[in-house]
Scaffold this motif. Sequence first.
Motif, short mmCIF file in Angstrom:
data_model
loop_
_atom_site.label_atom_id
_atom_site.label_comp_id
_atom_site.label_asym_id
_atom_site.label_seq_id
_atom_site.Cartn_x
_atom_site.Cartn_y
_atom_site.Cartn_z
N LEU A 1 0.86 -1.19 0.00
CA LEU A 1 0.00 0.00 0.00
C LEU A 1 0.89 1.23 0.00
CD1 LEU A 1 -2.73 1.40 0.18
CD2 LEU A 1 -2.62 1.16 2.66
N TRP A 2 0.88 1.95 -1.11
CA TRP A 2 1.65 3.18 -1.21
C TRP A 2 0.70 4.37 -1.19
CZ3 TRP A 2 2.48 7.51 -4.26
CH2 TRP A 2 3.67 8.19 -4.01
N VAL A 3 0.95 5.29 -0.27
CA VAL A 3 0.09 6.46 -0.08
C VAL A 3 0.93 7.71 -0.30
CG1 VAL A 3 -1.47 7.67 1.48
CG2 VAL A 3 -1.30 5.18 1.59
N GLY A 4 0.64 8.43 -1.36
CA GLY A 4 1.42 9.61 -1.71
C GLY A 4 1.03 10.83 -0.89
N ASP A 5 1.96 11.79 -0.81
CA ASP A 5 1.66 13.05 -0.13
C ASP A 5 0.69 13.90 -0.94
OD1 ASP A 5 3.50 12.23 1.77
OD2 ASP A 5 5.16 13.31 0.84
N LYS A 6 0.79 13.80 -2.26
CA LYS A 6 -0.10 14.54 -3.16
C LYS A 6 -0.57 13.59 -4.25
CE LYS A 6 2.73 17.89 -4.26
NZ LYS A 6 3.23 19.16 -4.85
N PRO A 7 -1.71 13.88 -4.88
CA PRO A 7 -2.14 13.03 -5.99
C PRO A 7 -1.08 12.95 -7.08
CG PRO A 7 -3.91 14.51 -5.33
CD PRO A 7 -2.69 14.94 -4.57
N MET A 8 -1.10 11.85 -7.80
CA MET A 8 -0.08 11.61 -8.82
C MET A 8 -0.06 12.71 -9.87
SD MET A 8 0.40 8.10 -10.96
CE MET A 8 1.84 7.79 -11.99
N ASN A 9 -1.25 13.23 -10.22
CA ASN A 9 -1.29 14.26 -11.26
C ASN A 9 -0.88 15.63 -10.74
OD1 ASN A 9 -3.48 14.87 -9.69
ND2 ASN A 9 -5.02 14.50 -11.26
N GLU A 10 -0.65 15.77 -9.43
CA GLU A 10 -0.21 17.04 -8.86
C GLU A 10 1.24 17.00 -8.41
OE1 GLU A 10 -2.80 18.23 -5.73
OE2 GLU A 10 -4.63 17.97 -6.89
N THR A 11 1.84 15.82 -8.44
CA THR A 11 3.23 15.68 -8.01
C THR A 11 4.16 16.13 -9.12
OG1 THR A 11 2.61 13.77 -6.65
CG2 THR A 11 4.95 14.07 -7.12
N SER A 12 5.17 16.92 -8.76
CA SER A 12 6.13 17.40 -9.75
C SER A 12 6.96 16.23 -10.25
CB SER A 12 7.04 18.47 -9.13
OG SER A 12 6.29 19.58 -8.71
N LYS A 13 6.96 16.05 -11.57
CA LYS A 13 7.68 14.94 -12.17
C LYS A 13 9.07 15.39 -12.61
CE LYS A 13 4.58 14.14 -15.27
NZ LYS A 13 3.86 13.54 -16.42
#
Length: 689
Positions: free
Chosen positions: A290-302
């Motif tokens: 279970l991986w829980v990001g700090d921000k949604p994937m589409n809002e994370t700086s790539k």
Amino acid sequence: MTDTLIPAYTEPTAEADTPAPPPVPVDNPNLSKPGVTSEKRRPVIAPWLQSRRSLLATVERAAGRAGYATAYHGLRAPWYATQLALMAPRGAARLVTAANRWVWDREAAPLRDYTVRQEDVEEYMRLARLRAGRIRLRGLVTVVACVFGLGFALWLYVMAPAFLYVFAAGGVLTIGYFGQQPDAPVIGPAVMRTELQKLTGTIVLRALDAIGNTKISAAIKKGGDMNGLRFTSEITRDGPGYRADLDLPYGVVPEDVMEERQALASGLRRKLGCVWPSGDPDEHEGRLILWVGDKPMNETSKPAWPLLKKGEVDLFKPVVFGNDQRMRDIMVTLMFASVVIGSIPRMGKTFLLRLLLLIAALDPRAQLMAFDFKGTGDLGPLEPVCHRYRSGEEDEDLLYVVNAMRELKDELRRRAKVIRSLPKARCPESKVTPALASDKSLGLHPIIVGFDECQVPFEHEKYGAELESICTDVTKRGPALGIVGIFATQRPDAKSLPPGISANAVLRFCLKVMGHTANDMVLGTGAYKAGVRATMFSRSDRGICWMSGEGDDPLIVASAFVDGPAAEQVVARARQLREAYGNITGHAIGESPEESTGMDLLGDILKVVGADEEQVWNERIAARLTELRPDVYAGWTGENVTSALKPWGVRTAQVWGTTDDREGKNRRGIKRADVVAAITRRDADRAAA
């Protein structure tokens, strides 16, 4: 308790009852252990220090924050100074008050008052002596500081007046700093941070309980371990988020959790784009990551695409084309694979197709063919490096594509003969290798063909059947011969993606789709049932897709974003590489494909259907056509004949015929007279044109 085998049930007899045999134990106490242990070692060096890209990304992020804060506060520095100067009198009063309390030892006054009330003379005298000593020492320090400060100020006034003004200003600002209101500081934060809740085991179990799985809920209520539910390691930071590894209850698989991802996100109190449950391919089928990001994937700086400004590609090797949820690089290998891309409109399908073609363009050996049937010019930046290029869906556009694909079919046959003629020492696996692709004398360079909105040519009345036949052949035989077909569509169905293409594509990219049928058409039959569901993406998840075919398990990937101007810069660099290699051909130098008549289906049918045959089954026509021209009609069935004749107005129906066993049957077929009439109409149309 020892596990036992239960004796088999037997029907009672009329004889006297006999005692049942005792249970037979099945646990052998002397049974040896497997002697196999597994371990996982944590990296000695932090992951962000293990690659140059990760290190640069971390440093860039920290420098960006520091630079932003510096600019923010630097612009407001004069206003800060003005506010602090106005607060200096209040700060001076607070400083004098605090110094007075310190010099006269006011903080110990309550203790002395208490001893007076208790009439404790001895304790009071001890405190009085202590206070007298403190006052003498603190008074001396205060006097010395005042004398030294005044003397230092007079020395600066005589020797360096400018420095006196600097020290005075600094003193005023410092005193003003102490004059601020505690709840309204003059210098506030440059960045307002929202503190995220730390992921804990309790929160994870709460979220798993919320998805409504009865086995998981029962295991949580009973404590977990007896039912197999347990954390296998502590929750850790993993990239821009948290990672929790746990074993699910017996009989529960990660797909059961993935199906309820929305409820899981609700239980975690996170946005849906932050929550990404998955299985662990290195462990058993009950292990959940279970991986829980700090921000949604589409809002994370790539991270920036590493090939954006420099670099060259070898299509036979993996190339970075995007990132996963943890912003790790995801690789793709285009050679030896046909590609299918599907999604609803406006989700990044064309951008993904263009990105794959940009990767191919950076291999100077590769020959590119790009066909944009949307007609908006999204693949236009690739024109300077394309051997064949067309944008539009008019008849003349389709004729251009047909001629180009006829050339490609001839090239496919030529390559098969070349590879067949090579000795096994050079071509041991009967397919194109990097060494063969680099040998210009053989002409086995990679060829990449991209179709955007491929449903348009496949559904064309006149050319659809022929294009479908050629593209199916390219999909099946092309990868081994160095030819890669990429088919993108916004309507994944049997007409847009013919079964011969969808069933043989190796690499599959599925952005958001609306239903399970489209999902399985792109990702393969059974993908939706297995939990690989592109329906879970939201409309804001542009460029995020399920990727299947690269590795053992499907992955969620956000493709690198390369807009039009950036694509033109990449193509300019690719053009320079090709000029140096000597591979500027076709459309890139203003040449068009030669017009070709291609296959004459109607004429070929008349050749294989005798004048004495009034009507023939389509399956027999397909077999005869294959025997007549195997290079053109290989693999054709009765259905191919039906679809190929439809644009010419030849009607198929149930016709009577006999099998090889002389058995009469009705099967789908045509009348020879209808084919003759179609040829007459065709010739008349050509004469009129």
